[in-house]
Design a protein around this motif. Structure first.
Motif, PDB file in Angstrom:
ATOM      1  N   ILE A  78       0.874  -1.336  -0.140  1.00 39.42           N
ATOM      2  CA  ILE A  78      -0.073   0.155  -0.120  1.00 39.42           C
ATOM      3  C   ILE A  78       0.945   1.282   0.078  1.00 39.42           C
ATOM      4  CG2 ILE A  78      -1.739   1.406   1.379  1.00 39.42           C
ATOM      5  CD1 ILE A  78      -2.737  -1.306   2.116  1.00 39.42           C
ATOM      6  N   ASP A  79       0.778   2.117  -1.068  1.00 36.65           N
ATOM      7  CA  ASP A  79       1.478   3.206  -0.991  1.00 36.65           C
ATOM      8  C   ASP A  79       0.641   4.606  -0.657  1.00 36.65           C
ATOM      9  OD1 ASP A  79       2.968   5.585  -1.980  1.00 36.65           O
ATOM     10  OD2 ASP A  79       3.624   4.427  -3.857  1.00 36.65           O
ATOM     11  N   THR A  80       1.086   5.118   0.334  1.00 36.95           N
ATOM     12  CA  THR A  80       0.155   6.190   0.900  1.00 36.95           C
ATOM     13  C   THR A  80       0.417   7.500   0.486  1.00 36.95           C
ATOM     14  OG1 THR A  80       1.440   6.486   2.801  1.00 36.95           O
ATOM     15  CG2 THR A  80      -0.362   4.898   3.134  1.00 36.95           C
ATOM     16  N   HIS A  81       1.375   7.614  -0.480  1.00 39.51           N
ATOM     17  CA  HIS A  81       1.633   8.922  -1.310  1.00 39.51           C
ATOM     18  C   HIS A  81       2.277   8.953  -2.227  1.00 39.51           C
ATOM     19  CE1 HIS A  81       2.190  13.389  -1.816  1.00 39.51           C
ATOM     20  NE2 HIS A  81       3.540  13.177  -1.630  1.00 39.51           N
ATOM     21  N   ILE A  82       1.954   9.458  -3.597  1.00 39.14           N
ATOM     22  CA  ILE A  82       2.587   9.344  -4.779  1.00 39.14           C
ATOM     23  C   ILE A  82       1.995  10.071  -5.695  1.00 39.14           C
ATOM     24  CG2 ILE A  82       1.142   7.236  -5.595  1.00 39.14           C
ATOM     25  CD1 ILE A  82       3.675   6.050  -7.068  1.00 39.14           C
ATOM     26  N   HIS A  83       2.834  10.791  -6.657  1.00 40.26           N
ATOM     27  CA  HIS A  83       2.049  11.609  -7.669  1.00 40.26           C
ATOM     28  C   HIS A  83       2.384  10.951  -9.263  1.00 40.26           C
ATOM     29  CE1 HIS A  83       2.774  15.463  -5.455  1.00 40.26           C
ATOM     30  NE2 HIS A  83       3.423  14.579  -4.610  1.00 40.26           N
ATOM     31  N   TYR A  84       1.305  10.617  -9.775  1.00 40.72           N
ATOM     32  CA  TYR A  84       1.547   9.949 -11.003  1.00 40.72           C
ATOM     33  C   TYR A  84       1.782  10.850 -12.256  1.00 40.72           C
ATOM     34  CZ  TYR A  84      -2.549  10.749 -14.384  1.00 40.72           C
ATOM     35  OH  TYR A  84      -3.442  11.210 -15.264  1.00 40.72           O
ATOM     36  N   PRO A  85       1.471  11.933 -12.271  1.00 36.38           N
ATOM     37  CA  PRO A  85       2.009  12.839 -13.283  1.00 36.38           C
ATOM     38  C   PRO A  85       3.669  13.258 -13.325  1.00 36.38           C
ATOM     39  CG  PRO A  85       0.172  13.909 -12.378  1.00 36.38           C
ATOM     40  CD  PRO A  85       0.620  12.701 -11.535  1.00 36.38           C
ATOM     41  N   GLN A  86       4.258  12.541 -12.111  1.00 39.50           N
ATOM     42  CA  GLN A  86       5.691  13.218 -11.981  1.00 39.50           C
ATOM     43  C   GLN A  86       6.336  11.524 -12.342  1.00 39.50           C
ATOM     44  OE1 GLN A  86       6.528  14.918  -8.056  1.00 39.50           O
ATOM     45  NE2 GLN A  86       4.934  16.170  -8.309  1.00 39.50           N
ATOM     46  N   THR A  87       5.957  10.635 -12.757  1.00 37.99           N
ATOM     47  CA  THR A  87       6.216   9.319 -13.164  1.00 37.99           C
ATOM     48  C   THR A  87       7.685   9.926 -14.279  1.00 37.99           C
ATOM     49  OG1 THR A  87       4.417   8.223 -13.096  1.00 37.99           O
ATOM     50  CG2 THR A  87       6.061   7.001 -14.540  1.00 37.99           C
ATOM     51  N   ALA A 295       2.056  10.074   5.714  1.00 36.46           N
ATOM     52  CA  ALA A 295       2.628   9.217   4.738  1.00 36.46           C
ATOM     53  C   ALA A 295       4.214   9.469   4.716  1.00 36.46           C
ATOM     54  CB  ALA A 295       2.200   9.751   3.348  1.00 36.46           C
ATOM     55  N   PHE A 296       4.935   8.485   5.409  1.00 41.39           N
ATOM     56  CA  PHE A 296       6.414   8.472   5.430  1.00 41.39           C
ATOM     57  C   PHE A 296       7.067   8.153   4.061  1.00 41.39           C
ATOM     58  CE2 PHE A 296      10.076   5.959   7.519  1.00 41.39           C
ATOM     59  CZ  PHE A 296      10.936   6.761   6.926  1.00 41.39           C
ATOM     60  N   CYS A 297       7.811   9.033   3.472  1.00 37.62           N
ATOM     61  CA  CYS A 297       8.432   8.886   2.227  1.00 37.62           C
ATOM     62  C   CYS A 297       9.877   9.152   2.293  1.00 37.62           C
ATOM     63  CB  CYS A 297       7.638  10.267   1.290  1.00 37.62           C
ATOM     64  SG  CYS A 297       6.033  10.210   1.153  1.00 37.62           S
ATOM     65  N   PRO A 298      10.464   8.015   2.795  1.00 37.30           N
ATOM     66  CA  PRO A 298      12.170   8.239   2.751  1.00 37.30           C
ATOM     67  C   PRO A 298      12.902   8.490   1.661  1.00 37.30           C
ATOM     68  CG  PRO A 298      11.422   5.879   3.232  1.00 37.30           C
ATOM     69  CD  PRO A 298      10.111   6.853   3.235  1.00 37.30           C
ATOM     70  N   ASP A 326       6.363   8.543  -3.006  1.00 37.67           N
ATOM     71  CA  ASP A 326       6.345  10.087  -3.474  1.00 37.67           C
ATOM     72  C   ASP A 326       7.079   9.980  -5.037  1.00 37.67           C
ATOM     73  OD1 ASP A 326       5.841  12.716  -3.311  1.00 37.67           O
ATOM     74  OD2 ASP A 326       7.677  12.972  -2.303  1.00 37.67           O
ATOM     75  N   ILE A 327       6.780   9.471  -5.585  1.00 39.26           N
ATOM     76  CA  ILE A 327       7.357   9.496  -7.068  1.00 39.26           C
ATOM     77  C   ILE A 327       6.685  10.919  -7.744  1.00 39.26           C
ATOM     78  CG2 ILE A 327       6.999   8.646  -9.478  1.00 39.26           C
ATOM     79  CD1 ILE A 327       8.822   6.605  -8.071  1.00 39.26           C
TER      80      ILE A 327
END
Length: 439
Positions: A78-87, A295-298, A326-327
């Motif tokens: 489970i990914d609690t924080h990600i940006h799909y437009p920044q792929t 959301a912890f994004c190391p 956090d992509i």
């Protein structure tokens, strides 16, 4: 019913965590390892789970069972924080948060007013998630309606649980990425009506972060939350010290960064705040009191030089937390790689992140952070059948290391330290195989 498309039976070695916990020491006793088990999925849900031996009494004759004798089967990540437009902009060089946004992010996101472009990237993005064993994600889109429709449409084709929303941003950004308080409200309302609760789609009210929304826009976001109390809120908080100072200069009447969101009614049990690297004590208390999640994004925090997240504090303050890739400030879609960096972030602070705790944050703990632990995160009966088949030794080095593992915890730790997308043998969403390695 025999061998119907809605029926999936999986045999193999299973590992999950049976219950949510309030301290990390309890996780190991909640870990359930079944060396030879069977999971029976019906219509996307877990119908039966137990040992292969016990399954013999209930299995109909002639039903086909997919067997993974050498792999390890775990709940979907489970990914609690990600940006799909920044792929497409992962690994953009040399900036910290605010200059990184202006130099790389905003120009990239301008392209998503084109629905065809959004479709292309959404499809690529979802495939990358599945290729890395991630079955549920909380996702930033862009300010454009097209970006939201594209993501939800492609996720629906996969029956994939995705939480996402249109970015709200009415200042301090390029004109082509700005809405207004009123248009942001109206467009978000239309998208909520269109997508929230349809299939497995869930909507998140998504102010980018406090500096790019006027008080009027944040008030409208709070109004949306009042009108639709079961939708999510997804934004950024206390990632970078310059950002925090900027927020305090823009909102001098509030006591701090989190108080801006809290004042406008944006905290709560379905509110997820990315990063939270530099929270003050009263902010930790507010997170706990409002049941908000972090959301912890190391990989992102390290890449942008934002700081070291104090994971131990989440247990001390009893604040829900999940892992985020956090992509594209984050550098990998893989939760295995994310855990690898999370471990190092804790080491640098004199703390240890055990393999069971890391596994918890990536599965059941992440589900709890997203207020979905009644639906996801382990192999409890009735839950949605999202799971991953892991190859623990896809490389010669991993094979050598795993051959010397002394326990399931040791095997997990080696996986988290050395693993990546090559370890994902297959990914199942809602009981159906949606990704598998060739061969």
């Amino acid at each position: 019913m025999l061998n119907s498309p809605s029926t999936t039976l999986i045999r193999g070695k299973f590992l999950d965590i049976q219950q949510t916990v309030s301290n990390p020491e309890d996780i190991t006793q909640q870990m359930r390892y079944v060396d030879d088990g069977l999971m029976w999925c019906e219509n996307g849900k877990i119908h039966w789970f137990g040992t292969w031996q016990d399954a013999q009494a209930i299995l109909p004759k002639g039903i086909s069972v997919r067997h993974y004798p050498e792999q390890l089967i775990v709940p979907g990540f489970i990914d609690t924080h990600i940006h799909y437009p920044q792929t497409e902009m992962v690994g953009a060089y040399g900036e910290q948060l605010l200059s990184w946004l202006n130099t790389y992010t905003f120009p990239t996101e301008l392209q998503f007013q084109d629905k065809g472009y959004a479709d292309k990237i959404a499809q690529f993005f979802l495939h990358e998630l599945l290729k890395n064993g991630t079955t549920t994600a909380l996702v930033f889109c862009t300010v454009h309606l097209e970006s939201v429709d594209a993501l939800f449409e492609h996720a629906a084709q996969l029956n994939m649980r995705v939480i996402a929303g249109k970015v709200l941003m009415d200042r301090h950004a390029p004109e082509g990425l700005c809405d207004t308080a009123e248009t942001g409200y109206q467009q978000s309302k239309a998208l909520i009506e269109k997508w929230h609760g349809k299939g497995r789609a869930l909507y998140a009210i998504t102010p980018r972060f406090a500096p790019t929304s006027t008080p009027e826009q944040l008030a409208k976001a709070g109004q949306l939350k009042q009108e639709y109390p079961d939708v999510y809120v997804h934004t950024h908080l206390s990632e970078n010290k310059d950002e925090i100072a900027w927020v305090k200069s823009l909102f001098p009447e509030q006591t701090g960064y989190l108080d801006v969101y809290h004042h406008f009614g944006l905290t709560g049990e379905r509110s997820v705040f990315a990063h939270c690297v530099h929270l003050e004590d009263e902010e930790w208390n507010c997170m706990h009191d409002t049941q908000s999640a972090i959301a912890f994004c190391p990989t992102s925090n390290l890449f942008l030089g934002s700081g070291l997240f104090p994971l131990a504090k989440t247990w001390e303050k009893q604040v829900k937390v999940g892992l985020g890739t956090d992509i594209g400030a984050g550098t990998s879609f893989s939760q295995l790689q994310t855990i690898n960096e999370a471990y190092k972030v804790q080491q640098l602070q004199g703390n240890k992140l055990s393999a069971p705790e890391a596994f918890y944050h990536a599965t059941l703990g992440g589900a709890r952070a997203l207020h979905l632990d009644d639906k996801l995160g382990n192999f409890s009966l009735g839950k949605e059948a999202d799971f991953v088949v892991l190859d623990l030794h896809p490389t010669a080095l991993q094979q050598l290391r795993q051959s010397h593992a002394k326990s399931i915890e040791d095997r997990l730790f080696a996986l988290f330290t050395m693993g990546d997308d090559r370890n994902i043998a297959a990914t199942y969403v809602y009981g159906q195989c949606v990704y598998q390695t060739e061969g």
